[in-house]
Structure formats: structure tokens, C-alpha cells
Design a protein around this motif. Structure first.
Motif, mmCIF file in Angstrom:
data_model
loop_
_atom_site.group_PDB
_atom_site.id
_atom_site.type_symbol
_atom_site.label_atom_id
_atom_site.label_comp_id
_atom_site.label_asym_id
_atom_site.label_seq_id
_atom_site.Cartn_x
_atom_site.Cartn_y
_atom_site.Cartn_z
ATOM 1 N N HIS A 295 57.998 97.865 -104.637
ATOM 2 C CA HIS A 295 56.866 97.612 -103.758
ATOM 3 C C HIS A 295 56.140 98.941 -103.600
ATOM 4 C CE1 HIS A 295 56.831 93.516 -102.429
ATOM 5 N NE2 HIS A 295 58.098 93.519 -102.057
ATOM 6 N N TYR A 309 45.528 99.297 -102.160
ATOM 7 C CA TYR A 309 46.413 98.250 -102.681
ATOM 8 C C TYR A 309 47.719 98.275 -101.898
ATOM 9 C CZ TYR A 309 49.024 95.257 -105.874
ATOM 10 O OH TYR A 309 49.755 94.222 -106.405
ATOM 11 N N SER A 311 51.278 95.961 -102.327
ATOM 12 C CA SER A 311 51.909 94.867 -103.075
ATOM 13 C C SER A 311 52.447 93.778 -102.151
ATOM 14 C CB SER A 311 53.044 95.412 -103.950
ATOM 15 O OG SER A 311 54.051 96.018 -103.154
ATOM 16 N N ARG A 312 52.820 94.130 -100.943
ATOM 17 C CA ARG A 312 53.357 93.120 -100.026
ATOM 18 C C ARG A 312 52.261 92.165 -99.550
ATOM 19 N NH1 ARG A 312 58.539 94.322 -98.676
ATOM 20 N NH2 ARG A 312 59.237 96.481 -98.979
ATOM 21 N N ILE A 313 51.023 92.658 -99.547
ATOM 22 C CA ILE A 313 49.896 91.812 -99.128
ATOM 23 C C ILE A 313 49.217 91.184 -100.339
ATOM 24 C CG2 ILE A 313 47.647 91.812 -97.983
ATOM 25 C CD1 ILE A 313 48.678 94.140 -96.254
ATOM 26 N N GLU A 314 48.856 92.028 -101.302
ATOM 27 C CA GLU A 314 48.094 91.560 -102.462
ATOM 28 C C GLU A 314 48.920 90.661 -103.374
ATOM 29 O OE1 GLU A 314 44.934 92.328 -102.816
ATOM 30 O OE2 GLU A 314 44.757 93.866 -101.257
ATOM 31 N N ASN A 315 50.239 90.892 -103.398
ATOM 32 C CA ASN A 315 51.094 90.166 -104.339
ATOM 33 C C ASN A 315 51.974 89.141 -103.632
ATOM 34 O OD1 ASN A 315 51.572 89.934 -107.117
ATOM 35 N ND2 ASN A 315 53.502 91.064 -106.976
ATOM 36 N N GLY A 316 51.563 88.748 -102.420
ATOM 37 C CA GLY A 316 52.315 87.718 -101.700
ATOM 38 C C GLY A 316 53.745 88.118 -101.414
ATOM 39 N N ASP A 317 53.956 89.398 -101.093
ATOM 40 C CA ASP A 317 55.285 89.938 -100.790
ATOM 41 C C ASP A 317 56.223 89.910 -101.996
ATOM 42 O OD1 ASP A 317 56.746 91.316 -98.876
ATOM 43 O OD2 ASP A 317 57.952 89.551 -98.390
ATOM 44 N N GLN A 318 55.670 89.595 -103.160
ATOM 45 C CA GLN A 318 56.478 89.622 -104.376
ATOM 46 C C GLN A 318 56.463 91.034 -104.954
ATOM 47 O OE1 GLN A 318 58.353 87.033 -105.734
ATOM 48 N NE2 GLN A 318 57.827 86.149 -103.734
#
Length: 635
Positions: A295, A309, A311-318
Motif C-alpha cells: 500500500h 494517490y 492505494s487504499r482509496i483509489e484502489n478500493g483498499d486493495q
């Protein structure tokens, strides 16, 4: 008989004799006598490399004090601190103190040769010291312990009180948190413990130099006393150093340190560990190409720390997953993640050329932007181990990696591509084909990888290394058309046009299907030769289009100038002959001056000639000129 028993029976290597061992051999019976005044405690005695702390009082045989460390005997009250086998000591103490126990007081009666009258004694006697007398040395052994020597001159020594955890120690520019207190050599408190641990950055002179050297040998949670002598007691924000302080004893407990790495060595790419990870550094880091799961949050280094950017927000926590070594993330990002442990969180400050100036920029990141990434390494998978795989599986793995290398090559990431090809070649060192068919497949694949490496080297401007790599293929298979082509291109890059032409022509002979590639290469070679010829012609333009008369005229100018110089020299010589009282030294000076003035006048003309007609003609003309000059001087 097991290995341990065999090792026990092997002859032990003889320990090399030290200077102290040689000194001990000179001890004569009766020259050193010991009487215990007060027994010490315990059974252990100090050994080589132990730090010893002791008081010493020297008396004559009738009881007169010569010198002492004790305040009640006129001394300063500061005990002596030495390291057995390292410090320079008189022979009597070198031999006597290892027989004592902690807290013991003993009287040593020494002949002169056992103290300062010893031949080649490494310690100088104090002023007015009766070094030729037999004396009593009263020694109280206050303490001894294994010492960690932190400086070669014994100015910084560490005594461990409690062992720490792990092997890593802080260094520049790590951030350190430690409990620190200090006493002078006579036990006076000069720095009391604070309510909070002291926080400082290594290498910024925030603590005395000697203290920093000592802390640099400590592990996490280690507790130690660091003995620092005067030469290492530098001023710092931690404490004021009084002028009369000879040494300070720092008691330190290293609470924690944050690993800070200057990745480029110039302060531009900095990795700061915020949270420790699991495992041991660097053994448990993804140093090799691996599949990483992370992350991260990216921020601009502006006043607002704008987040571009998360990743927890933009990538749906994935988590973001990528394979290292494939150019899928910015170079600075990958360099730092390779040095992280699973579970670690690091803050990375990155310059533009290692961030997004050479990588597709996310929305909101302007060109030339310095960025900061907060990275959490969730975990990673190491590459598949080829051990135990069948031949076809190995070749499939190799082809997958080679395909990645080909993609990187097309993207212009030649270093990364080369690393992929070389990785497979290293693995191939452990592959053994079982039959001729496998051998052919394996050989073809290995040759192709070598030629891929050669292509990368050529793109990186290393044509000689590219040449050497091609030769590996051609030594195994002299008629390898692609090997000849690649080597020919390397020759061409190095300006070896004849060798390049030979390789391209050989391609056509050994493989008619490669004629089109060879013909194209020969055409390119011809263009290169024409360009080189044109460049050379421009460099020598005007050198060979002079009329004979013009060159002769230049030569005439030289001869005319020569005659003028000769006339001046002759005049000076005649003037010198008229002065019969001139000394030989003055004559030499005048002669040197004439030569200097002659060279000053001749050089501009010679320089013009060199520019006009080039070096080769100049050498010939210069020979004629020298011949004429010498002839004129001696006729």
C-alpha cells in the motif's frame, strides 16, 4: 570418530608472539614480588582485551610517595583506565595486574627493569621519577570487564552492561533515541538522566563525537558505559564540556533507532523507516526480483503536502501488486522497497529524475516535482525455485523471463532488460540437458540470451563488452548468423569497419536467408565510412590544397627568421667575448636567456606551419629546418 574429535586431534596453530610476550620473556626471577594487602572478590581475573580500572600509588622502599592517582596522596583522584594487551604499560603492571581479582589491593615490589628502567620501555617516566630505584607499586583493581574498543587510540571504549537485540547498529544518517547520563572520571554527575530519552540524528554533531562513536557500536535495547577521553569530547547541544575534563563516562541505553538511508549518497533519495518490519535486515528483504504487495500514498513536496494517490482509496483498499525488476514503478520507489522488511512502513523522499520525470506521471504531478511516498510492504513472493523442475518447465520459466526482458528492451530500459537476460543465464549454469534434443534447445536458448545481452550492451554504449559477449556465441558456433550480425554491429560502433565488413560478408556465406539483413548492414556500414571520411576531410581541409610556392614561402619565412635569430645570437656572443672579467655563472645565465628568447621568436612561426600543413608535413619540414640551422651554425 566424529568431526569434533578429529578437530581436537589436529595440531593447533601456534599463536603469533606479541611484543608484550617478548617483554615478558625478559623477566628475571625475583625482579617482581607481590604481597596481597586486601583480597578481592570472585575467581576471575582480567585477561587480554579487558579494560582495567585501577588506582596506583608509587612509593620508595622507605615509604615516601613518589606519585599517586589518589587524592589523599596528592593525586587528582582519577583512576587509571587501560586495556590489557592494547594500552602501553610498564612491564611490572602488565605481568602483575592479571593475577588480581576485582576489589583487590596488592603491593608489587619492582626492580628498575620492571618499571621505567626497562630497556625500550613503551612508557615514558614522569619528570624527576626515580626510575633507577627499586620501588613499591600499590594497586587497587577497581573493576575490569570485556572492552569494545571503538577508536584505535583507545579514546573511546565501551563496556556492555546489558546485551542488545539484533546485529544492526545506528550510523549516519540514522535517527536515534537513547537514555543518556554522564559522570566525570572521578564520579561527579555532569549530565543527569532526563525524563524523556534524548533524540538525535547521527552525523549532525548533536552529541559529543566520542559518544556518537560509542553508540555506533550498540544494538537496539543495549545498555552500556562509554568511556570517552578528552580528544573526543566535542561541544554539542547535549552538554557543555568543561576545559578541565579529562574523560567522561556516559551511561547509555539505546531505546530505538530509525533506519535512514541515503540511497544515492547525495541526500536526494532518502528512505526513512517509520515502523519496523518482521525478520532480519537485509536477509528478509525482497532483494531479488520478487512479486511485491504494497500500500502506498504519494504526496507532492509542496507546502500543503498534496496527496496525488492513495492505494487504499483509489484502489478500493486493495493492495498494489507488481514484480520488481520490470520497470513497473519509478526507479526510486523500487530501490527503496527492495530494502524493506514485510510489515515495514517507510517514508521515501524522491527527486524528479528518480520519480516521475522518467516514468508516466500520475494526474496532478507536474514535471520536475519532488515527491514523497509513504510505503507499507505487506509481503512478497520470491521467484520460483527451479530446483527439481523438469527440463520443459525450466525452459518455460526462462522464456517468460526473456519475454519480460524483450518488453523492457523495446521500452528502452536496457539495464533492466540486461538484468533479466543475465538472470536466466545464471540459472542456466545449473541446468543439465539429458539428451541431444534437449541439448540443442538449451544451446539455442543460451546463445539467444547472450546475443540479447550483447544488444543491451551495444545500446548502453559498451561495444567492447558487446563484442566479448558475441564471441561466446561464435566460439560455440562459429557460423551463427545472428552472432556474426551482432558482432559486426559492435565492430561498426567501435569504428572497426574492416572487421565489421568481414562479419557481414560471412553472414551471407553461412546463411543465405540472412542476406537481406547483411546487405542492409553493409549499406549502413558504407554510410558510416563515408561519414567518417567526410569528417576527416573537413578536419584537414586546406592542408593539402596549397600551391608549392605558398609552402615554400612559409619555409622562407622560417629561414629568414632563423637568420635574424642567428645574427642576434652572434652579436651577443661577440659582446660576451669582449668582457674578459665575466664569471662562468653569468655566462651560463646569458646562454640560457639567449635560448629562451630564440624559442620565443621561433615558436609562433613553427605553430603557424603546424596549423597550415599538418603534423606529418611539419615533422619533415622541421627536420630540414634543423639541418639548415645546424649547418649555418657550424660553417
Amino acid at each position: 570418530m566424529d568431526a569434533a574429535e578429529q578437530n581436537h586431534l589436529l595440531p593447533k596453530k601456534k599463536k603469533s608472539e606479541t611484543e608484550d610476550d617478548k617483554r615478558r620473556k625478559r623477566i628475571v626471577a625475583g625482579s617482581l614480588l607481590k604481597a596481597v594487602v586486601r583480597p578481592g572478590g570472585g575467581d576471575s581475573s582480567p585477561k587480554d582485551a579487558d579494560q582495567i580500572i585501577y588506582h596506583c600509588t608509587v612509593r620508595t622502599l622507605d615509604g615516601v610517595v613518589v606519585e599517586s592517582t589518589r587524592s589523599e596522596c596528592g593525586g587528582r583522584g582519577l583512576p587509571i583506565r587501560d586495556v590489557l594487551g592494547k594500552s602501553k604499560m610498564i612491564l611490572g603492571l602488565l605481568e602483575g595486574i592479571p593475577t588480581m581479582h576485582k576489589g583487590e589491593i596488592s603491593m608489587f615490589k619492582m626492580k628498575p627493569e620492571m618499571h621505567y628502567a626497562e630497556k625500550d620501555c613503551p612508557v615514558s617516566a614522569p619528570g624527576n621519577f626515580p626510575k633507577d630505584d627499586e620501588l613499591h607499586f600499590e594497586i587497587e583493581l577497581l573493576d575490569f570487564a570485556k572492552a569494545k574498543i571503538a577508536s584505535d587510540d583507545l579514546g573511546v571504549i565501551k563496556k556492555i552492561l546489558n546485551e542488545g537485540e539484533g546485529w544492526e547498529s545506528p550510523r549516519e544518517p540514522y535517527e536515534v533515541k537513547a537514555w543518556i547520563s554522564a559522570k566525570s572520571g572521578d564520579g561527579q554527575v555532569i549530565l543527569a538522566p532526563k525524563e524523556e530519552p534524548y533524540f538525535f540524528t547521527f552525523g549532525t554533531s548533536e552529541v559529543p563525537k566520542g559518544l556518537e562513536i560509542g553508540i555506533g557500536t550498540m544494538a537496539r535495547k543495549e545498555k552500556a558505559v562509554i568511556y570517552v577521553r578528552k580528544q573526543y569530547l566535542t561541544e554539542s547541544p547535549l552538554m557543555h564540556i568543561a576545559q578541565d575534563l579529562e574523560e567522561v563516562h556516559f551511561e547509555v541505553e539505546l531505546v530505538h533507532f530509525i533506519q535512514v538511508r541515503d540511497m544515492l549518497g547525495d541526500g536526494r533519495l532518502i528512505k526513512r523507516r517509520i515502523r519496523d518490519g518482521r525478520g532480519e535486515f537485509p536477509m528478509d528483504c525482497p532483494l531479488q526480483d520478487s512479486r511485491l504487495s504494497i500500500h502506498y500514498r504519494g504526496m507532492l513536496l509542496n507546502e500543503d503536502k498534496t496527496v496525488f494517490y492513495d492505494s487504499r482509496i483509489e484502489n478500493g483498499d486493495q493492495p498494489l501488486e507488481f514484480s520488481s525488476g520490470e520497470g513497473l514503478v519509478p526507479e526510486g520507489f523500487e530501490m527503496c522497497t527492495r530494502l524493506m522488511l514485510p510489515g515495514e512502513i517507510a517514508l521515501v523522499t524522491c527527486p524528479p529524475d528518480y520519480a516521475y520525470d522518467k516514468f508516466p506521471r500520475p494526474p496532478g504531478v507536474p514535471k520536475g516535482a519532488h515527491v514523497q511516498w509513504e510505503i507499507e510492504l505487506l509481503g512478497f513472493e520470491t521467484p520460483r525455485d527451479w530446483t527439481g523442475l523438469d527440463f520443459q518447465s525450466i525452459m518455460n520459466e526462462a522464456e517468460n523471463i526473456r519475454s519480460t526482458g524483450n518488453r523492457l528492451f523495446k521500452e528502452g530500459k536496457f539495464e533492466l532488460a540486461k538484468a533479466k537476460y543475465e538472470k536466466v543465464l545464471r540459472e542456466f549454469n545449473h541446468v543439465n540437458p539429458q539428451d541431444d534434443d534437449e541439448g540443442k534447445v538449451f544451446g539455442d536458448a543460451r546463445n539467444m540470451l547472450h546475443l540479447n545481452v550483447a544488444a543491451c550492451l551495444l545500446k548502453l554504449g559498451e561495444w567492447r563488452k558487446s563484442l566479448e559477449t558475441c564471441n561466446k556465441v561464435l566460439e560455440a558456433k562459429p557460423g551463427h548468423a545472428k552472432g556474426l550480425y551482432r558482432r559486426g554491429m559492435a565492430y561498426m560502433a567501435g569504428g572497426e569497419y574492416k572487421d565489421a565488413r568481414n562479419d557481414f560478408n560471412m553472414m551471407i556465406k553461412v546463411d543465405k536467408s540472412s542476406e537481406a539483413d547483411a546487405t542492409a548492414a553493409l549499406l549502413k556500414l558504407k554510410q558510416k565510412e563515408q561519414e567518417a571520411e567526410s569528417k576527416a576531410r573537413k578536419q584537414f581541409k586546406g592542408l593539402f590544397d596549397k600551391k608549392p610556392g605558398e609552402i615554400t614561402e612559409v619555409g622562407s619565412e622560417i629561414r629568414e627568421e632563423t637568420r635574424t635569430i642567428e645574427e642576434v645570437d652572434e652579436t651577443k656572443d661577440n659582446d660576451g667575448d669582449d668582457e674578459e672579467t665575466q664569471e662562468e655563472e653569468n655566462t651560463a645565465t646569458v646562454s640560457t636567456e639567449r635560448k629562451r628568447k630564440w624559442s620565443e621568436k621561433a615558436w609562433p612561426i613553427l605553430k603557424n606551419v603546424m596549423v597550415q600543413i599538418g603534423i606529418q608535413l611539419c615533422v619533415a619540414l622541421l627536420g630540414v629546418y634543423i639541418f639548415q640551422f645546424v649547418s649555418a651554425r657550424f660553417t
